[in-house]
Every structure is written in C-alpha cells, then in structure tokens.
Design a protein around this motif. Structure first.
Motif, PDB file in Angstrom:
ATOM      1  N   THR A  79      13.108  19.804 -13.045  1.00  0.00           N
ATOM      2  CA  THR A  79      13.421  18.829 -11.993  1.00  0.00           C
ATOM      3  C   THR A  79      12.164  18.210 -11.394  1.00  0.00           C
ATOM      4  OG1 THR A  79      13.574  20.640 -10.386  1.00  0.00           O
ATOM      5  CG2 THR A  79      15.624  19.855 -11.362  1.00  0.00           C
ATOM      6  N   SER A  80      11.074  18.964 -11.307  1.00  0.00           N
ATOM      7  CA  SER A  80       9.849  18.413 -10.717  1.00  0.00           C
ATOM      8  C   SER A  80       9.306  17.271 -11.566  1.00  0.00           C
ATOM      9  CB  SER A  80       8.796  19.511 -10.545  1.00  0.00           C
ATOM     10  OG  SER A  80       8.446  20.088 -11.787  1.00  0.00           O
ATOM     11  N   TRP A  81       9.294  17.438 -12.889  1.00  0.00           N
ATOM     12  CA  TRP A  81       8.791  16.365 -13.748  1.00  0.00           C
ATOM     13  C   TRP A  81       9.725  15.164 -13.714  1.00  0.00           C
ATOM     14  CZ3 TRP A  81       4.335  16.445 -16.993  1.00  0.00           C
ATOM     15  CH2 TRP A  81       3.569  17.597 -16.874  1.00  0.00           C
ATOM     16  N   LEU A  82      11.033  15.430 -13.685  1.00  0.00           N
ATOM     17  CA  LEU A  82      11.999  14.328 -13.640  1.00  0.00           C
ATOM     18  C   LEU A  82      11.895  13.549 -12.332  1.00  0.00           C
ATOM     19  CD1 LEU A  82      15.349  15.596 -15.208  1.00  0.00           C
ATOM     20  CD2 LEU A  82      14.088  13.539 -15.833  1.00  0.00           C
ATOM     21  N   VAL A  83      11.900  14.263 -11.212  1.00  0.00           N
ATOM     22  CA  VAL A  83      11.873  13.612  -9.900  1.00  0.00           C
ATOM     23  C   VAL A  83      10.582  12.820  -9.710  1.00  0.00           C
ATOM     24  CG1 VAL A  83      11.771  14.055  -7.417  1.00  0.00           C
ATOM     25  CG2 VAL A  83      13.460  15.234  -8.819  1.00  0.00           C
ATOM     26  N   VAL A  84       9.462  13.390 -10.123  1.00  0.00           N
ATOM     27  CA  VAL A  84       8.185  12.680 -10.004  1.00  0.00           C
ATOM     28  C   VAL A  84       8.214  11.389 -10.820  1.00  0.00           C
ATOM     29  CG1 VAL A  84       5.746  12.767 -10.669  1.00  0.00           C
ATOM     30  CG2 VAL A  84       6.761  14.675  -9.414  1.00  0.00           C
ATOM     31  N   CYS A  85       8.788  11.444 -12.011  1.00  0.00           N
ATOM     32  CA  CYS A  85       8.862  10.241 -12.851  1.00  0.00           C
ATOM     33  C   CYS A  85       9.764   9.177 -12.234  1.00  0.00           C
ATOM     34  CB  CYS A  85       9.365  10.598 -14.250  1.00  0.00           C
ATOM     35  SG  CYS A  85       8.151  11.437 -15.270  1.00  0.00           S
ATOM     36  N   VAL A  86      10.867   9.609 -11.620  1.00  0.00           N
ATOM     37  CA  VAL A  86      11.786   8.663 -10.975  1.00  0.00           C
ATOM     38  C   VAL A  86      11.065   7.839  -9.917  1.00  0.00           C
ATOM     39  CG1 VAL A  86      13.756   8.530  -9.391  1.00  0.00           C
ATOM     40  CG2 VAL A  86      13.907   9.948 -11.437  1.00  0.00           C
ATOM     41  N   PHE A  87      10.222   8.477  -9.112  1.00  0.00           N
ATOM     42  CA  PHE A  87       9.527   7.766  -8.041  1.00  0.00           C
ATOM     43  C   PHE A  87       8.221   7.119  -8.523  1.00  0.00           C
ATOM     44  CE2 PHE A  87      12.434  10.435  -5.720  1.00  0.00           C
ATOM     45  CZ  PHE A  87      12.797   9.644  -4.638  1.00  0.00           C
ATOM     46  N   ALA A  88       7.591   7.705  -9.542  1.00  0.00           N
ATOM     47  CA  ALA A  88       6.358   7.110 -10.085  1.00  0.00           C
ATOM     48  C   ALA A  88       6.632   5.772 -10.753  1.00  0.00           C
ATOM     49  CB  ALA A  88       5.715   8.069 -11.083  1.00  0.00           C
ATOM     50  N   ALA A  89       7.894   5.552 -11.138  1.00  0.00           N
ATOM     51  CA  ALA A  89       8.266   4.288 -11.788  1.00  0.00           C
ATOM     52  C   ALA A  89       8.382   3.143 -10.794  1.00  0.00           C
ATOM     53  CB  ALA A  89       9.591   4.465 -12.533  1.00  0.00           C
ATOM     54  N   LEU A  90       8.524   3.447  -9.501  1.00  0.00           N
ATOM     55  CA  LEU A  90       8.766   2.398  -8.502  1.00  0.00           C
ATOM     56  C   LEU A  90       7.670   1.331  -8.451  1.00  0.00           C
ATOM     57  CD1 LEU A  90      10.298   4.479  -5.556  1.00  0.00           C
ATOM     58  CD2 LEU A  90      11.476   2.967  -7.170  1.00  0.00           C
ATOM     59  N   PRO A  91       6.375   1.707  -8.394  1.00  0.00           N
ATOM     60  CA  PRO A  91       5.345   0.653  -8.356  1.00  0.00           C
ATOM     61  C   PRO A  91       5.387  -0.241  -9.597  1.00  0.00           C
ATOM     62  CG  PRO A  91       4.403   2.784  -7.783  1.00  0.00           C
ATOM     63  CD  PRO A  91       5.777   3.048  -8.304  1.00  0.00           C
ATOM     64  N   LEU A  92       5.668   0.338 -10.743  1.00  0.00           N
ATOM     65  CA  LEU A  92       5.736  -0.445 -11.979  1.00  0.00           C
ATOM     66  C   LEU A  92       6.906  -1.417 -11.927  1.00  0.00           C
ATOM     67  CD1 LEU A  92       5.191   2.604 -14.340  1.00  0.00           C
ATOM     68  CD2 LEU A  92       3.517   0.818 -13.908  1.00  0.00           C
ATOM     69  N   ASN A  93       8.011  -0.941 -11.389  1.00  0.00           N
ATOM     70  CA  ASN A  93       9.214  -1.763 -11.281  1.00  0.00           C
ATOM     71  C   ASN A  93       9.021  -2.914 -10.287  1.00  0.00           C
ATOM     72  OD1 ASN A  93      12.326  -1.534  -9.677  1.00  0.00           O
ATOM     73  ND2 ASN A  93      12.079  -2.414 -11.701  1.00  0.00           N
ATOM     74  N   LEU A  94       8.395  -2.621  -9.148  1.00  0.00           N
ATOM     75  CA  LEU A  94       8.217  -3.618  -8.100  1.00  0.00           C
ATOM     76  C   LEU A  94       7.084  -4.597  -8.396  1.00  0.00           C
ATOM     77  CD1 LEU A  94       8.636  -1.273  -4.998  1.00  0.00           C
ATOM     78  CD2 LEU A  94      10.310  -2.898  -5.890  1.00  0.00           C
ATOM     79  N   LEU A  95       5.979  -4.083  -8.939  1.00  0.00           N
ATOM     80  CA  LEU A  95       4.798  -4.922  -9.153  1.00  0.00           C
ATOM     81  C   LEU A  95       4.907  -5.753 -10.414  1.00  0.00           C
ATOM     82  CD1 LEU A  95       1.903  -5.716  -8.356  1.00  0.00           C
ATOM     83  CD2 LEU A  95       1.083  -3.727  -9.620  1.00  0.00           C
ATOM     84  N   GLN A  96       5.357  -5.157 -11.489  1.00  0.00           N
ATOM     85  CA  GLN A  96       5.347  -5.814 -12.790  1.00  0.00           C
ATOM     86  C   GLN A  96       6.617  -6.624 -13.050  1.00  0.00           C
ATOM     87  OE1 GLN A  96       2.578  -5.631 -14.272  1.00  0.00           O
ATOM     88  NE2 GLN A  96       2.948  -6.615 -16.249  1.00  0.00           N
ATOM     89  N   ASN A  97       7.608  -6.459 -12.177  1.00  0.00           N
ATOM     90  CA  ASN A  97       8.888  -7.155 -12.358  1.00  0.00           C
ATOM     91  C   ASN A  97       9.516  -6.855 -13.716  1.00  0.00           C
ATOM     92  OD1 ASN A  97       8.928  -8.469  -9.815  1.00  0.00           O
ATOM     93  ND2 ASN A  97       7.490 -10.004 -10.587  1.00  0.00           N
ATOM     94  N   ILE A  98       9.392  -5.606 -14.152  1.00  0.00           N
ATOM     95  CA  ILE A  98      10.058  -5.171 -15.377  1.00  0.00           C
ATOM     96  C   ILE A  98      11.292  -4.378 -14.980  1.00  0.00           C
ATOM     97  CG2 ILE A  98       7.979  -5.137 -16.798  1.00  0.00           C
ATOM     98  CD1 ILE A  98       7.750  -2.157 -16.295  1.00  0.00           C
ATOM     99  N   SER A  99      12.191  -4.155 -15.918  1.00  0.00           N
ATOM    100  CA  SER A  99      13.406  -3.401 -15.621  1.00  0.00           C
ATOM    101  C   SER A  99      13.054  -1.969 -15.245  1.00  0.00           C
ATOM    102  CB  SER A  99      14.335  -3.407 -16.834  1.00  0.00           C
ATOM    103  OG  SER A  99      13.774  -2.653 -17.891  1.00  0.00           O
ATOM    104  N   TYR A 100      13.966  -1.311 -14.533  1.00  0.00           N
ATOM    105  CA  TYR A 100      13.696   0.076 -14.178  1.00  0.00           C
ATOM    106  C   TYR A 100      13.617   0.958 -15.421  1.00  0.00           C
ATOM    107  CZ  TYR A 100      13.632   4.517 -11.817  1.00  0.00           C
ATOM    108  OH  TYR A 100      13.246   5.756 -11.381  1.00  0.00           O
ATOM    109  N   THR A 101      14.369   0.592 -16.461  1.00  0.00           N
ATOM    110  CA  THR A 101      14.296   1.342 -17.722  1.00  0.00           C
ATOM    111  C   THR A 101      12.875   1.328 -18.263  1.00  0.00           C
ATOM    112  OG1 THR A 101      16.602   0.935 -18.328  1.00  0.00           O
ATOM    113  CG2 THR A 101      15.069   1.406 -20.125  1.00  0.00           C
ATOM    114  N   ASP A 102      12.274   0.136 -18.319  1.00  0.00           N
ATOM    115  CA  ASP A 102      10.899   0.025 -18.797  1.00  0.00           C
ATOM    116  C   ASP A 102       9.928   0.757 -17.875  1.00  0.00           C
ATOM    117  OD1 ASP A 102      11.662  -1.404 -20.985  1.00  0.00           O
ATOM    118  OD2 ASP A 102      10.930  -3.343 -20.280  1.00  0.00           O
ATOM    119  N   ALA A 103      10.149   0.634 -16.564  1.00  0.00           N
ATOM    120  CA  ALA A 103       9.266   1.292 -15.601  1.00  0.00           C
ATOM    121  C   ALA A 103       9.350   2.812 -15.732  1.00  0.00           C
ATOM    122  CB  ALA A 103       9.632   0.858 -14.185  1.00  0.00           C
TER     123      ALA A 103
END
Length: 483
Positions: A79-103
């Motif tokens: 769960t720690s690796w999963l949860v960290v990845c879920v939130f680590a994707a946010l900057p990529l999703n917001l900044l790069q304007n890519i889909s959450y799947t890609d982020a």
C-alpha cells in the motif's frame, strides 16, 4: 485485520505522504531559479493535496503498544508504494496536461526506478518536471534499499533471508543499532549522489543535467533530461554514468561494512564476484563483436557496449544509441540481460545475481547426488547454509517471476501489441529495466502510444517486480485477511 493495525499502517502512510509533499518543494525551487513561475501553481496544488491527505492519516494518532506483525508488513509495503505513486502522479497530471493514466504510469516508473516513459520533448521540458522525475527515482532507490535490507528478509521473500544476518547490526539481538546502519546507508547514498553530481559536471554536463543524471544513475532509474539519453553528452559522462550505475548495483550493506572497518567486505563477497565477473566478460566479448561488425574503434565499441550492458543489467535504462539496430544477435543478448539484475541490497531490480549463483550451487549438488546417490552433500552459498526454506523461497519466487512476465505479455498481446513489444514490454516492466525492444518501446521510442489498459497492466508489472512478486501476491490469498 484489526483496527489498531490499520491505524498504524495509516499513520505510516501519512508520514510518507507528508515527506512526499515536502519533496515537491525542490521542483518548486527549481522553477523559481529557472524563472518558470507560471508552472509553480501545479506543484503547489499537488503538494497541498498530498500534505492534506498525509495530515488526515496521522491525525487519529499512533496506537500505543501495538506492533506490526510480519503479515502486516506485506500490506504496508504494497500500500505504501501504491499510495505514494497515486499522489506522486499529481504534479505530472497538472503540469504536463497528460491523462492521469499517463501520469500514474510515469510516477510508477519513477518510484520503482524502472525508467519507462510516456514523455517526449524532454530537451525543452519544464525543469520542474524533469527534477520531479529524477527525485522519484532517487526516493524510490533509497526506499528499495531499506526494504531489501530490513523488510524482505523478515518476510522471507525470494530467498532474501540469506542476507538477514549479513551484518550483525540487523539481527534481532541488536535491533536498536539498526538505526545506526540505516543512517550509514542514507549517508552513503547521499554521498554517492553528491560525488556523481560533481563528476558529471567535471565531465562536461551543466549543473542541472548533472544533478538529474546523478540521481537517475545511482538509483539505477534511467530517466534522462534528453530524448537522446546519454547520446547527447560526451564520452567522459558515459564512463561517469557507468561507475555510478555499478555503485548503485552493489549491496549497500557491504559499503557499511567497509566504512566500519571491514575493508575486504566487497572483495570477499561471492555475489559481488559474480556480478562484476559477469559484466566484465560480457562487456569485453560484446565489445569485440561490435568492433568486428561495425565502423567503431575498439575503445568506442567498449564504451558504447559497456554503458548499455551495465545499464540493462543494473536495470537502469540509460541508453547510448539504438542497440536494436545492431542486428538480431545483439537484440537477443540484451533481451537475456534484461532478466539478470544487480545485487541484493542494491537499487537494482531483476532476478538478482545471487539467485543465479544459488541455482548453480543446487545444479552442482544435484549432479553429484546423481553420481553418488548415498553421499551427504552440504549446500552453501556465501557462507550461508542453503536450507530447505531458502531453496523453496527462491524456487517459488523464480517461478512466479516467470509466470508474471508471461501473463502480462499475454495480456499485452490480447490488447493488439505485437509479440516483440508484448514480451519485451512485460519483461522490462517486471525486471524494472525501463527499455524494451522494437521500434515502439525500444531505445529510440517510448510507451506513449500504448493503450491505456496496457499502461495500467505494465504499471502493475513494475510494482510486482519492485516488491519481489510474492509480497503483492500474498494479499490475494483469502487466508491473509482472516484473523
């Protein structure tokens, strides 16, 4: 599972998320330095969301006199690796304007130090984005060292118990001293990173490129600041990357032993002998082959081959040119090397060298037993007795490792991917190498064009490979959830 146990797990996850939120400050500072202030908002929002989630998880507090059992560690680790990845994707999703799947794919690739990417145009990308990707590698690398040294041996996963008593500091009798060993490992990791930054800069990189590639190389991650990866930079940087990848691929516990007075710890270790010997022979023979079959001089061939071979074996993913253009023989060699991996207790993924060495010990013993049926043979590896539990653990891991790659490859082929892309994509994800074969996901391509379902499947493969398969699969057992 009892509520107090879930509260402890939630509390620890909260600490991880708060740490991740604080880590987002570095990309923000990078954007300020490079005057990209218009991009700061994305990281600020991502940091605030992550921080809020972390605070919410720690607010209930940590239950007193409740300790995590080994079975609880399986859930915490996954769960720690999963949860960290879920939130680590946010900057990529917001900044790069890519889909959450890609982020999410990019974040999982970063935190598992895989190095597969869906992004292109890196040479002109946001410096904050590039710094964040490298930071994910760096944090994932030190996280996996800690897991491989402290958690996996405790959980008896994949034969890792062989290294449980490699340093007496980690034995249960002197557990308080384990904090001192952890500090040594962090200090060594930070020290290698700083030395790598200086070495890359002296070799010709600018400071920004040097920082990013040092974090990427020592974590055996593979993210670069250029679409051309190491081909953008000069020969001196290539040798620097090779040294850093090798340092990241060796057991960090042996560095600790060396610093604490055991000067021959690295020289006497069988795993290190096998790792360095295999790389030396492979690089020399492969360089000789490339020299004879190309226009490269021998020294250039040796440099090109060594960087690519060390990168694949240590599961880093930095590349120098498109080696899939060298012919069918080269492609097969790199495909086989994908599975090898570095040493236990390093930042590398893959099967790990020690499992091949143990398999060789078992093979020799079996052959002798066939010749002398009544003989009583002692099976040892690196000074440890190979008891039935260790052998069973290694065989179980190796079986499910192979089955996982096969299952993911089959799933990718069902999604319409060709055989080379499906098989090499599955292998590179589970082995955490980052670079596949073929024109789509090979050294000259990336994973952007794959279907979203394929990206989620590969993300699962990265997680399974990084956590040594069994750590995740045990959660699927109904008996695990029974009190």
């Amino acid at each position: 599972m009892a509520l107090p146990t879930l509260r402890i797990i939630g509390f620890i996850l909260g600490i991880f998320l708060i740490t991740l939120a604080i880590g987002m400050v570095l990309p923000i500072l990078t954007l300020l330095i490079y005057e990209h202030s218009h991009e700061i908002e994305s990281f600020t929002w991502a940091s605030m969301i992550t921080l809020s989630a972390g605070v919410a998880l720690i607010l209930p507090g940590r239950p007193e006199q409740v300790h995590l059992r080994p079975r609880d560690m399986y859930l915490l680790t996954t769960t720690s690796w999963l949860v960290v990845c879920v939130f680590a994707a946010l900057p990529l999703n917001l900044l790069q304007n890519i889909s959450y799947t890609d982020a999410f794919f990019e974040a999982m690739s970063g935190i598992t130090t895989t190095g597969s990417t869906v992004l292109s145009g890196l040479d002109s990308a946001s410096p904050g984005l590039l710094m964040w990707r490298s930071m994910l590698h760096w944090l994932g690398g030190i996280g996996f060292i800690g897991m491989a040294v402290a958690i996996l041996p405790l959980l008896r996963v994949g034969g890792m118990r062989l290294f449980q008593t490699e340093s007496s500091d980690w034995s249960e009798k002197v557990m308080p001293r384990s904090h001192m060993v952890a500090k040594y490992i962090v200090a060594i990791y930070v020290g290698f990173t700083l030395l790598g930054i200086l070495a890359f800069h002296l070799a010709g990189m600018g400071w920004f490129d040097a920082i990013n590639h040092s974090m990427s190389a020592i974590s055996t991650g593979g993210f670069s600041t250029s679409d051309a990866s190491m081909a953008k930079f000069g020969p001196a940087t290539h040798w620097t990357a090779i040294v850093l990848m090798l340092l990241g691929g060796l057991p960090f516990t042996l560095y600790v032993s060396t610093l604490r007075g055991n000067r021959r710890a690295l020289l006497r270790d069988h795993q290190v002998h096998g790792f360095m010997g295999m790389l030396s022979i492979t690089c020399l023979l492969f360089a000789l082959w490339l020299w004879l079959h190309s226009d490269h001089g021998f020294l250039d061939a040796l440099r090109i081959v060594t960087l690519n071979v060390v990168s694949v074996v240590t599961t880093t993913g930095l590349v120098l040119g498109d080696y899939t253009q060298w012919g069918g023989f080269a492609v097969m060699v790199f495909f086989y090397l994908t599975f090898v991996g570095g040493c236990s207790g390093s930042t590398s993924g893959g099967l790990k060298i020690f499992r091949f060495q143990v398999a060789y010990v078992l093979l020799k013993s079996s052959m002798r037993q066939l010749i002398h049926p009544r003989a009583v043979l002692k099976q040892q590896y690196n000074g440890h007795n190979l008891d039935e539990e260790i052998v069973r653990s290694i065989l179980t891991f190796s079986f499910f490792f192979t089955v996982t790659i096969g299952a993911i490859a089959l799933g990718l082929s069902l999604l319409g991917l060709d055989m080379i892309t499906a098989l090499s994509g599955a292998a590179t994800a589970v082995c955490n190498v980052g670079v596949g074969l073929g024109p789509i996901i090979g050294p000259a391509g990336n994973f952007a064009s794959l279907p979203d379902t394929a990206k989620w499947l590969l993300s699962l493969g990265m997680l399974l490979g990084r956590l040594e398969i069994i750590t995740v699969l045990v959660l699927l057992s109904p008996s695990f959830w029974k009190h």
